[in-house]
Scaffold this motif. Structure first.
Motif, mmCIF file in Angstrom:
data_model
loop_
_atom_site.group_PDB
_atom_site.id
_atom_site.type_symbol
_atom_site.label_atom_id
_atom_site.label_comp_id
_atom_site.label_asym_id
_atom_site.label_seq_id
_atom_site.Cartn_x
_atom_site.Cartn_y
_atom_site.Cartn_z
ATOM 1 N N ALA A 1 40.875 -62.968 2.925
ATOM 2 C CA ALA A 1 39.763 -62.647 3.752
ATOM 3 C C ALA A 1 40.191 -62.496 5.404
ATOM 4 C CB ALA A 1 39.172 -64.031 3.643
ATOM 5 N N LEU A 2 41.179 -63.303 5.594
ATOM 6 C CA LEU A 2 41.475 -63.228 7.067
ATOM 7 C C LEU A 2 42.270 -61.707 7.133
ATOM 8 C CD1 LEU A 2 43.363 -66.509 7.759
ATOM 9 C CD2 LEU A 2 40.970 -65.871 8.525
ATOM 10 N N GLU A 3 43.024 -61.153 6.111
ATOM 11 C CA GLU A 3 43.580 -59.998 6.255
ATOM 12 C C GLU A 3 42.368 -58.925 6.558
ATOM 13 O OE1 GLU A 3 46.429 -56.862 3.645
ATOM 14 O OE2 GLU A 3 46.190 -58.961 3.295
ATOM 15 N N ARG A 4 41.454 -58.941 5.871
ATOM 16 C CA ARG A 4 40.399 -57.976 5.701
ATOM 17 C C ARG A 4 39.726 -58.022 7.137
ATOM 18 N NH1 ARG A 4 41.487 -58.475 0.770
ATOM 19 N NH2 ARG A 4 40.917 -56.809 -0.884
ATOM 20 N N LEU A 5 39.445 -59.371 7.484
ATOM 21 C CA LEU A 5 38.586 -59.540 8.681
ATOM 22 C C LEU A 5 39.348 -58.914 9.750
ATOM 23 C CD1 LEU A 5 37.329 -63.140 7.965
ATOM 24 C CD2 LEU A 5 35.927 -61.145 8.682
ATOM 25 N N GLY A 6 40.796 -58.810 9.728
ATOM 26 C CA GLY A 6 41.509 -58.314 10.853
ATOM 27 C C GLY A 6 41.487 -56.704 10.862
ATOM 28 N N ALA B 1 38.267 -69.086 12.076
ATOM 29 C CA ALA B 1 38.687 -67.665 12.706
ATOM 30 C C ALA B 1 37.568 -66.743 13.283
ATOM 31 C CB ALA B 1 39.585 -67.344 11.836
ATOM 32 N N ILE B 2 36.666 -66.617 12.276
ATOM 33 C CA ILE B 2 35.545 -65.672 12.479
ATOM 34 C C ILE B 2 34.849 -66.098 13.881
ATOM 35 C CG2 ILE B 2 33.126 -65.101 11.574
ATOM 36 C CD1 ILE B 2 34.442 -65.312 8.538
ATOM 37 N N VAL B 3 34.577 -67.392 13.865
ATOM 38 C CA VAL B 3 33.808 -67.986 15.199
ATOM 39 C C VAL B 3 34.567 -67.597 16.291
ATOM 40 C CG1 VAL B 3 32.752 -69.927 16.271
ATOM 41 C CG2 VAL B 3 32.443 -69.448 14.107
ATOM 42 N N ASP B 4 36.062 -67.833 16.136
ATOM 43 C CA ASP B 4 36.852 -68.069 17.288
ATOM 44 C C ASP B 4 37.105 -66.646 17.669
ATOM 45 O OD1 ASP B 4 37.082 -70.664 17.466
ATOM 46 O OD2 ASP B 4 38.872 -70.658 16.265
#
Length: 216
Positions: A34-39, A63-66
């Protein structure tokens, strides 16, 4: 949309249901993916399971909020206690849905979050004699009902939301399809061609050579 859920059957069911609602949906089965795609991608809404492997859903939410973007988070969990819901919202989630849930309710909540993730728009999108009702997924041209496929509807809605600005084929591909689509496909051109035919004369979708499409 991004669906993050480690139960692959449930994740795929959610994604397929949202695609029927004309959303472009990516899927991740753990927090690290998920973090990879959000990046690399910008999502309007993330449907986020809380109890994820590799990286916990709480850390993904933080991570999304930050990141400070406009992405909205719908958190999914089997924990139904009030303290659990409060804790999830305190992390920055915009909504919270307890498992088991009805897919129709999840879709309704995603629609609501999508409206909050973009600038306020009128309930019905109107331009050049075209009226699009996103809630009912209905399209009219000069009062005549126009039946469209899900992708045709999604492309037309994006062109109307641009309010006269040019939208590139790449942008339409990103917003109306998911990450598995071939970036060199001509599907956008074909979809626009079908839209023009269904909307009828006079043509309202203009091609701006080398740039994209617009409805003046």
């Amino acid at each position: 949309m991004l669906v993050v859920e480690d139960e692959d059957v449930l994740a795929d069911a959610i994604a397929e249901w949202l695609r029927r609602e004309a959303f472009a949906v990516d899927v991740a089965y753990d927090g690290d993916a998920a973090l990879e795609r959000l990046g690399v991608n910008e999502y309007a809404v993330v449907v986020l399971d809380r109890d994820l492997p590799v990286v916990h859903g709480d850390d993904v939410c933080r991570a999304i909020v930050d990141s400070g973007g406009d992405t909205r988070v719908l958190m999914l969990t089997a924990a139904a206690a009030v303290r659990d819901r409060v804790a999830g919202l305190a992390l920055g989630a915009d909504d919270y849905l307890v498992k088991p849930f009805a897919l129709v309710e999840l879709a309704a909540r995603v629609h609501a979050l999508t409206r909050r993730a973009r600038p306020a728009a009128p309930p019905t999108l109107r331009r050049a004699g075209i009226a699009v009702d996103p809630g009912r997924r209905e399209v009219y041209r000069d009062g005549r009902y126009v039946p469209l496929s899900r992708k045709e509807f999604a492309v037309l809605a994006e062109l109307l939301r641009a309010d006269g600005a040019v939208v590139s084929a790449e942008e339409l591909l990103e917003r109306a399809w998911d990450e598995h689509i071939d970036p060199f496909t001509n599907v956008v051109r074909v979809t626009v061609m079908k839209l023009r035919r269904k909307l009828g004369d006079p043509p309202v979708i203009e091609t701006v050579p080398g740039t994209g499409y617009t409805i003046r």
